[in-house]
Design a protein around this motif. Sequence first.
Motif, PDB file in Angstrom:
ATOM      1  N   ALA A  18       0.821  -1.210   0.000  1.00  0.00           N
ATOM      2  CA  ALA A  18       0.000   0.000   0.000  1.00  0.00           C
ATOM      3  C   ALA A  18       0.856   1.263   0.000  1.00  0.00           C
ATOM      4  N   ALA A  19       2.053   1.174   0.566  1.00  0.00           N
ATOM      5  CA  ALA A  19       2.957   2.325   0.614  1.00  0.00           C
ATOM      6  C   ALA A  19       3.746   2.505  -0.674  1.00  0.00           C
ATOM      7  N   LEU A  20       3.772   1.468  -1.526  1.00  0.00           N
ATOM      8  CA  LEU A  20       4.708   1.484  -2.644  1.00  0.00           C
ATOM      9  C   LEU A  20       4.099   1.300  -4.029  1.00  0.00           C
ATOM     10  N   LEU A  21       2.907   0.733  -4.138  1.00  0.00           N
ATOM     11  CA  LEU A  21       2.457   0.318  -5.469  1.00  0.00           C
ATOM     12  C   LEU A  21       2.305   1.498  -6.427  1.00  0.00           C
ATOM     13  N   LEU A  22       1.542   2.517  -6.067  1.00  0.00           N
ATOM     14  CA  LEU A  22       1.371   3.660  -6.962  1.00  0.00           C
ATOM     15  C   LEU A  22       2.704   4.346  -7.223  1.00  0.00           C
ATOM     16  N   ARG A  23       3.487   4.527  -6.193  1.00  0.00           N
ATOM     17  CA  ARG A  23       4.782   5.198  -6.365  1.00  0.00           C
ATOM     18  C   ARG A  23       5.724   4.346  -7.207  1.00  0.00           C
ATOM     19  N   GLY A  24       5.683   3.038  -7.014  1.00  0.00           N
ATOM     20  CA  GLY A  24       6.517   2.160  -7.820  1.00  0.00           C
ATOM     21  C   GLY A  24       6.114   2.162  -9.283  1.00  0.00           C
ATOM     22  N   ILE A  25       4.806   2.163  -9.542  1.00  0.00           N
ATOM     23  CA  ILE A  25       4.352   2.242 -10.929  1.00  0.00           C
ATOM     24  C   ILE A  25       4.755   3.578 -11.540  1.00  0.00           C
ATOM     25  N   THR A  26       4.736   4.642 -10.738  1.00  0.00           N
ATOM     26  CA  THR A  26       5.206   5.943 -11.220  1.00  0.00           C
ATOM     27  C   THR A  26       6.684   5.877 -11.584  1.00  0.00           C
ATOM     28  N   ALA A  27       7.469   5.208 -10.751  1.00  0.00           N
ATOM     29  CA  ALA A  27       8.894   5.039 -11.057  1.00  0.00           C
ATOM     30  C   ALA A  27       9.076   4.244 -12.345  1.00  0.00           C
ATOM     31  N   HIS A  28       8.279   3.204 -12.517  1.00  0.00           N
ATOM     32  CA  HIS A  28       8.349   2.409 -13.750  1.00  0.00           C
ATOM     33  C   HIS A  28       8.042   3.285 -14.960  1.00  0.00           C
ATOM     34  N   MET A  29       7.010   4.101 -14.853  1.00  0.00           N
ATOM     35  CA  MET A  29       6.648   5.000 -15.950  1.00  0.00           C
ATOM     36  C   MET A  29       7.798   5.954 -16.275  1.00  0.00           C
ATOM     37  N   LEU A  30       8.376   6.547 -15.237  1.00  0.00           N
ATOM     38  CA  LEU A  30       9.413   7.554 -15.449  1.00  0.00           C
ATOM     39  C   LEU A  30      10.713   6.960 -15.963  1.00  0.00           C
ATOM     40  N   PHE A  31      11.137   5.854 -15.357  1.00  0.00           N
ATOM     41  CA  PHE A  31      12.478   5.336 -15.630  1.00  0.00           C
ATOM     42  C   PHE A  31      12.524   4.233 -16.679  1.00  0.00           C
ATOM     43  N   GLU A  32      11.368   3.709 -17.048  1.00  0.00           N
ATOM     44  CA  GLU A  32      11.336   2.694 -18.103  1.00  0.00           C
ATOM     45  C   GLU A  32      10.702   3.231 -19.382  1.00  0.00           C
ATOM     46  N   GLN A  33       9.792   4.202 -19.255  1.00  0.00           N
ATOM     47  CA  GLN A  33       9.057   4.712 -20.416  1.00  0.00           C
ATOM     48  C   GLN A  33       9.494   6.124 -20.797  1.00  0.00           C
ATOM     49  N   VAL A  34       9.436   7.050 -19.832  1.00  0.00           N
ATOM     50  CA  VAL A  34       9.698   8.456 -20.148  1.00  0.00           C
ATOM     51  C   VAL A  34      11.172   8.689 -20.463  1.00  0.00           C
ATOM     52  N   HIS A  35      12.041   8.210 -19.612  1.00  0.00           N
ATOM     53  CA  HIS A  35      13.484   8.413 -19.791  1.00  0.00           C
ATOM     54  C   HIS A  35      14.210   7.168 -19.281  1.00  0.00           C
ATOM     55  N   PRO A  36      14.364   6.154 -20.108  1.00  0.00           N
ATOM     56  CA  PRO A  36      15.058   4.938 -19.659  1.00  0.00           C
ATOM     57  C   PRO A  36      16.446   5.268 -19.117  1.00  0.00           C
ATOM     58  N   LEU A  37      16.698   4.813 -17.904  1.00  0.00           N
ATOM     59  CA  LEU A  37      17.957   5.141 -17.240  1.00  0.00           C
ATOM     60  C   LEU A  37      19.077   4.220 -17.689  1.00  0.00           C
ATOM     61  N   ARG A  38      20.264   4.798 -17.731  1.00  0.00           N
ATOM     62  CA  ARG A  38      21.475   4.016 -17.944  1.00  0.00           C
ATOM     63  C   ARG A  38      22.425   4.273 -16.782  1.00  0.00           C
ATOM     64  N   ALA A  39      23.294   3.327 -16.541  1.00  0.00           N
ATOM     65  CA  ALA A  39      24.276   3.495 -15.474  1.00  0.00           C
ATOM     66  C   ALA A  39      25.076   4.766 -15.710  1.00  0.00           C
ATOM     67  N   GLY A  40      25.240   5.554 -14.660  1.00  0.00           N
ATOM     68  CA  GLY A  40      26.010   6.787 -14.749  1.00  0.00           C
ATOM     69  C   GLY A  40      25.191   8.020 -15.027  1.00  0.00           C
ATOM     70  N   HIS A  41      23.911   7.873 -15.381  1.00  0.00           N
ATOM     71  CA  HIS A  41      23.060   9.039 -15.563  1.00  0.00           C
ATOM     72  C   HIS A  41      22.916   9.805 -14.244  1.00  0.00           C
ATOM     73  N   HIS A  42      22.929  11.114 -14.338  1.00  0.00           N
ATOM     74  CA  HIS A  42      22.622  11.942 -13.179  1.00  0.00           C
ATOM     75  C   HIS A  42      21.121  12.233 -13.171  1.00  0.00           C
ATOM     76  N   VAL A  43      20.473  11.894 -12.058  1.00  0.00           N
ATOM     77  CA  VAL A  43      19.037  12.108 -11.907  1.00  0.00           C
ATOM     78  C   VAL A  43      18.813  13.044 -10.735  1.00  0.00           C
ATOM     79  N   LEU A  44      18.067  14.119 -10.970  1.00  0.00           N
ATOM     80  CA  LEU A  44      17.693  15.048  -9.909  1.00  0.00           C
ATOM     81  C   LEU A  44      16.262  14.729  -9.487  1.00  0.00           C
ATOM     82  N   ILE A  45      16.083  14.425  -8.208  1.00  0.00           N
ATOM     83  CA  ILE A  45      14.777  14.071  -7.671  1.00  0.00           C
ATOM     84  C   ILE A  45      14.414  15.074  -6.589  1.00  0.00           C
ATOM     85  N   HIS A  46      13.348  15.830  -6.827  1.00  0.00           N
ATOM     86  CA  HIS A  46      12.888  16.774  -5.819  1.00  0.00           C
ATOM     87  C   HIS A  46      12.115  16.044  -4.723  1.00  0.00           C
ATOM     88  N   ALA A  47      12.164  16.616  -3.513  1.00  0.00           N
ATOM     89  CA  ALA A  47      11.490  16.009  -2.349  1.00  0.00           C
ATOM     90  C   ALA A  47      11.921  14.555  -2.200  1.00  0.00           C
TER      91      ALA A  47
END
Length: 325
Positions: free
Chosen positions: A120-149
């Motif tokens: 319950a603490a993670l599902l929506l947030r985890g799906i959001t992470a999947h959307m961001l890091f797998e669909q919007v901007h697939p991450l590669r090792a060494g990428h710099h990611v700025l995360i607010h809050a």
Amino acid sequence: MQSIQIRFSQPGDHTVIQCQTQALAAPAPDEIQIQHTAIGVNFVDIYHRSGQYPVAGLPSGLGVEAVGLITATGSAVRHLQIGQRVAYVSLPLGAYSSHRNLPAHRAIALPEHLEDQTVAALLLRGITAHMLFEQVHPLRAGHHVLIHAAAGGLGLVLTQWAKMSGAIVIGTVGSPAKAKLAHAHGADHLVEYKTMNFVDEVMRITDGRGADFVVDGIGGSTLAQSLEAAAAFGTVASVGQVAGLPGDIPMAQLGPKKPVALIRPGVMQYISDTPRYHRAAQAVFDKLTQGLRPHIDSVLPLQDAALAHIRLASGTTQGALLLRP
């Protein structure tokens, strides 16, 4: 069946929230009935309640995420059974309740080793992470990611997910205590935005290049600064507006001098595709098995939903807030 439900009749602040007991009909043929055991509290709930995301058909329930036990199934449901534990992220609103009916295709069976509150603490947030890091901007090792809050409920999940992908995480936080928490969850660099200029710090950390990907859930004037903090040909994802709507963004900020992609992805639209929704949820379960963990700030009684909204909006929470029926 009687259900305790949190509802609202008109948009407004936390005072429009009401706790009611209502009769719950038997599930339709393609529905299941769930007795909730843990309910997620998210900023999208505040946006729905306040009218920032208009809700049709008021009065309405609240909440999009919960875990529970199936207590009844519709006549057409074959893949789920009474007594089975399930989780979901779904519209229509109504997760803030002791019991509810839900379209069966939105329910996701839970593996035995995952606890209700964890999911319950993670599902929506985890799906959001999947959307961001797998669909919007697939991450590669060494990428710099700025995360607010970075010490918030979403920020801690994004930080861990990005680290699992080999990224270098720069997080903004509001206090030393939050910096400590974000660091414990994998953040490489922390910027206390109240005393430091995060754009300058990102440029210092990246040797003047900027962040490859910026996740901005703050909005307001912060979004323009997030664009400044991005690298040329980097991406900025606007995923929230805690500080209000950002207003118009001049095209000059997106290039051509320093071309930056700006996207405003919506997780509810992302999961409207049922196969993608189930794939993303399975990816979250896989990450949990690999070590993704929640930080739960507190668990409040369902009747204290208004207090949960006050605390979440205050910016003082660390990690996730949950409601228990």
